[in-house]
Write a protein that holds these residues in place. Structure first.
Motif, PDB file in Angstrom:
ATOM      1  N   MET A   1      33.222  34.716  29.747  1.00 50.84           N
ATOM      2  CA  MET A   1      34.506  34.457  30.493  1.00 50.84           C
ATOM      3  C   MET A   1      33.729  34.623  31.926  1.00 50.84           C
ATOM      4  N   GLN A   2      34.257  33.632  32.792  1.00 48.06           N
ATOM      5  CA  GLN A   2      33.936  33.536  34.188  1.00 48.06           C
ATOM      6  C   GLN A   2      34.512  34.943  35.003  1.00 48.06           C
ATOM      7  N   THR A   3      33.788  35.245  36.266  1.00 48.04           N
ATOM      8  CA  THR A   3      34.328  36.167  36.943  1.00 48.04           C
ATOM      9  C   THR A   3      35.304  35.557  37.649  1.00 48.04           C
ATOM     10  N   ASP A   4      36.182  36.264  38.419  1.00 47.38           N
ATOM     11  CA  ASP A   4      37.352  35.890  39.222  1.00 47.38           C
ATOM     12  C   ASP A   4      36.743  35.177  40.350  1.00 47.38           C
ATOM     13  N   LYS A   5      35.566  35.334  40.785  1.00 49.83           N
ATOM     14  CA  LYS A   5      35.043  34.582  42.032  1.00 49.83           C
ATOM     15  C   LYS A   5      34.724  33.211  41.461  1.00 49.83           C
ATOM     16  N   GLU A   6      33.962  33.082  40.448  1.00 48.36           N
ATOM     17  CA  GLU A   6      33.563  31.869  39.766  1.00 48.36           C
ATOM     18  C   GLU A   6      34.754  31.093  39.537  1.00 48.36           C
ATOM     19  N   PHE A   7      35.476  31.562  39.181  1.00 46.54           N
ATOM     20  CA  PHE A   7      36.903  30.971  38.602  1.00 46.54           C
ATOM     21  C   PHE A   7      37.543  30.401  39.977  1.00 46.54           C
ATOM     22  N   TYR A   8      37.386  31.180  41.141  1.00 48.77           N
ATOM     23  CA  TYR A   8      38.297  30.623  42.209  1.00 48.77           C
ATOM     24  C   TYR A   8      37.312  29.272  42.732  1.00 48.77           C
ATOM     25  N   PHE A   9      36.235  29.396  42.816  1.00 48.60           N
ATOM     26  CA  PHE A   9      35.304  28.185  43.325  1.00 48.60           C
ATOM     27  C   PHE A   9      35.323  27.179  42.168  1.00 48.60           C
ATOM     28  N   SER A  10      35.282  27.399  41.090  1.00 44.73           N
ATOM     29  CA  SER A  10      35.162  26.361  40.035  1.00 44.73           C
ATOM     30  C   SER A  10      36.360  25.415  39.288  1.00 44.73           C
ATOM     31  N   VAL A  11      37.560  26.497  39.267  1.00 39.92           N
ATOM     32  CA  VAL A  11      38.838  25.836  38.793  1.00 39.92           C
ATOM     33  C   VAL A  11      39.314  24.481  39.441  1.00 39.92           C
ATOM     34  N   GLY A  12      39.567  23.651  38.632  1.00 39.33           N
ATOM     35  CA  GLY A  12      40.204  22.239  39.207  1.00 39.33           C
ATOM     36  C   GLY A  12      41.712  22.259  39.412  1.00 39.33           C
ATOM     37  N   LEU A  13      42.254  21.420  40.123  1.00 36.40           N
ATOM     38  CA  LEU A  13      43.670  21.583  40.173  1.00 36.40           C
ATOM     39  C   LEU A  13      44.243  21.321  38.937  1.00 36.40           C
ATOM     40  N   ASN A  14      43.691  20.177  38.053  1.00 35.58           N
ATOM     41  CA  ASN A  14      44.495  19.958  36.711  1.00 35.58           C
ATOM     42  C   ASN A  14      44.295  21.058  35.640  1.00 35.58           C
ATOM     43  N   ASP A  15      43.244  22.006  35.952  1.00 35.38           N
ATOM     44  CA  ASP A  15      42.999  22.975  34.978  1.00 35.38           C
ATOM     45  C   ASP A  15      44.210  24.374  35.029  1.00 35.38           C
ATOM     46  N   ILE A  16      44.982  24.155  35.937  1.00 38.32           N
ATOM     47  CA  ILE A  16      46.101  25.098  36.062  1.00 38.32           C
ATOM     48  C   ILE A  16      47.356  24.660  35.339  1.00 38.32           C
ATOM     49  N   PRO A  17      47.902  25.131  34.722  1.00 40.80           N
ATOM     50  CA  PRO A  17      49.103  24.914  34.066  1.00 40.80           C
ATOM     51  C   PRO A  17      50.321  24.807  35.044  1.00 40.80           C
ATOM     52  N   GLN A 109      52.840  55.025  42.760  1.00 40.79           N
ATOM     53  CA  GLN A 109      53.432  54.591  41.662  1.00 40.79           C
ATOM     54  C   GLN A 109      51.891  54.485  40.789  1.00 40.79           C
ATOM     55  N   GLU A 110      52.232  54.668  39.428  1.00 40.34           N
ATOM     56  CA  GLU A 110      51.201  54.313  38.279  1.00 40.34           C
ATOM     57  C   GLU A 110      51.143  52.880  38.472  1.00 40.34           C
ATOM     58  N   ILE A 111      49.771  52.465  38.579  1.00 36.45           N
ATOM     59  CA  ILE A 111      49.319  50.817  38.446  1.00 36.45           C
ATOM     60  C   ILE A 111      49.109  50.511  37.175  1.00 36.45           C
ATOM     61  N   PRO A 112      49.873  49.528  36.672  1.00 35.38           N
ATOM     62  CA  PRO A 112      49.499  48.976  35.113  1.00 35.38           C
ATOM     63  C   PRO A 112      48.018  48.416  35.084  1.00 35.38           C
ATOM     64  N   THR A 113      47.406  48.816  33.826  1.00 35.81           N
ATOM     65  CA  THR A 113      45.896  48.419  33.704  1.00 35.81           C
ATOM     66  C   THR A 113      45.912  47.445  32.561  1.00 35.81           C
ATOM     67  N   THR A 114      47.069  46.474  32.423  1.00 36.70           N
ATOM     68  CA  THR A 114      46.953  45.611  31.284  1.00 36.70           C
ATOM     69  C   THR A 114      46.246  44.119  31.614  1.00 36.70           C
ATOM     70  N   ILE A 115      46.075  43.999  32.854  1.00 40.29           N
ATOM     71  CA  ILE A 115      45.427  42.685  33.192  1.00 40.29           C
ATOM     72  C   ILE A 115      44.020  42.942  33.972  1.00 40.29           C
ATOM     73  N   HIS A 116      43.029  42.186  33.128  1.00 40.85           N
ATOM     74  CA  HIS A 116      41.586  42.569  33.983  1.00 40.85           C
ATOM     75  C   HIS A 116      40.962  41.510  34.582  1.00 40.85           C
ATOM     76  N   ASN A 117      41.585  40.288  34.724  1.00 42.46           N
ATOM     77  CA  ASN A 117      41.098  39.141  35.318  1.00 42.46           C
ATOM     78  C   ASN A 117      42.249  38.174  35.846  1.00 42.46           C
ATOM     79  N   ILE A 118      41.893  37.318  36.712  1.00 38.58           N
ATOM     80  CA  ILE A 118      43.215  36.344  37.204  1.00 38.58           C
ATOM     81  C   ILE A 118      43.492  35.559  36.136  1.00 38.58           C
ATOM     82  N   GLN A 119      42.227  34.999  35.109  1.00 37.08           N
ATOM     83  CA  GLN A 119      42.734  34.078  34.052  1.00 37.08           C
ATOM     84  C   GLN A 119      43.691  34.543  33.082  1.00 37.08           C
ATOM     85  N   GLU A 120      43.779  35.857  32.989  1.00 35.25           N
ATOM     86  CA  GLU A 120      44.586  36.444  31.972  1.00 35.25           C
ATOM     87  C   GLU A 120      45.923  35.980  32.347  1.00 35.25           C
ATOM     88  N   LEU A 121      46.105  35.949  33.479  1.00 37.60           N
ATOM     89  CA  LEU A 121      47.675  35.521  34.150  1.00 37.60           C
ATOM     90  C   LEU A 121      48.160  34.125  33.811  1.00 37.60           C
TER      91      LEU A 121
END
Length: 192
Positions: A1-17, A109-121
């Motif tokens: 899986m890409q790092t967040d930074k790699e995702f930010y620079f490579s994701v295409g407009l049509n890759d986002i749902p 507040q306790e911060i949730p630790t359920t999501i590890h990268n932006i792609q999970e969103l």
């Protein structure tokens, strides 16, 4: 899986749902059109598109699930010459201020630790179901609980700002630089 930074620079407009991400007034289905209009070269069309994006991704000091993904493409727009950079920077600054305000609500507040990268969103767990009807979307609004992911919308919104800070440091117009410095300060990034 890409790092967040790699995702930010490579994701295409049509890759986002976009049709499964929501903003303050509904689904983000029109966002690809807004970005296309922002590049149209027609000042009125550009302005309208950027305003529509801004109104939809920030409301009363709050952001929604489409916001961090939208910022990626707003920052990319800043690299084009025939575009109103000030208008885009104003929208980014408004989002940065709203994000900072919302982050303050998580202090002590306790911060949730359920999501590890932006792609999970973008996984099925965190995006809306495929469109069925306006009535179903109204029901979704009533039932939707975004407790854990809200923190991560904020986190990745600031992460996008920090990642694209180099674009802000390359601005040459004094007014643009002033707004850029405010964005960086709000996101706690070193000034230009």
């Amino acid at each position: 899986m890409q790092t967040d930074k790699e995702f930010y620079f490579s994701v295409g407009l049509n890759d986002i749902p976009w049709d499964r991400l929501v903003h303050w007034y509904g689904r983000s289905t029109d966002f690809p059109t807004y970005f296309s209009d922002a590049l149209s070269g027609e000042p009125e069309r550009q302005s309208t598109a950027i305003n529509k994006i801004g109104i939809n991704i920030e409301h009363q000091d709050g952001i929604m699930m489409a916001t961090p993904f939208t910022l990626i493409f707003l920052f990319r727009l800043l690299s084009f010459d025939n575009i109103d950079k000030k208008q885009i920077l104003d929208k980014i600054l408004t989002v940065a201020k709203a994000t900072k305000f919302q982050f303050e609500l998580y202090e002590n507040q306790e911060i949730p630790t359920t999501i590890h990268n932006i792609q999970e969103l973008l996984s099925e767990k965190y995006i809306w179901a495929t469109f069925e009807s306006e009535l179903q979307d109204e029901i979704n609004w009533e039932e939707y609980n975004y407790s854990d992911e809200h923190y991560y919308w904020l986190k990745y919104t600031f992460d996008v700002i920090r990642t694209f800070s180099s674009i802000l440091t390359n601005l040459t117009d004094k007014e643009d630089i002033n707004i850029a410095n405010q964005i960086l300060e709000t996101a706690q990034v070193n000034d230009l």
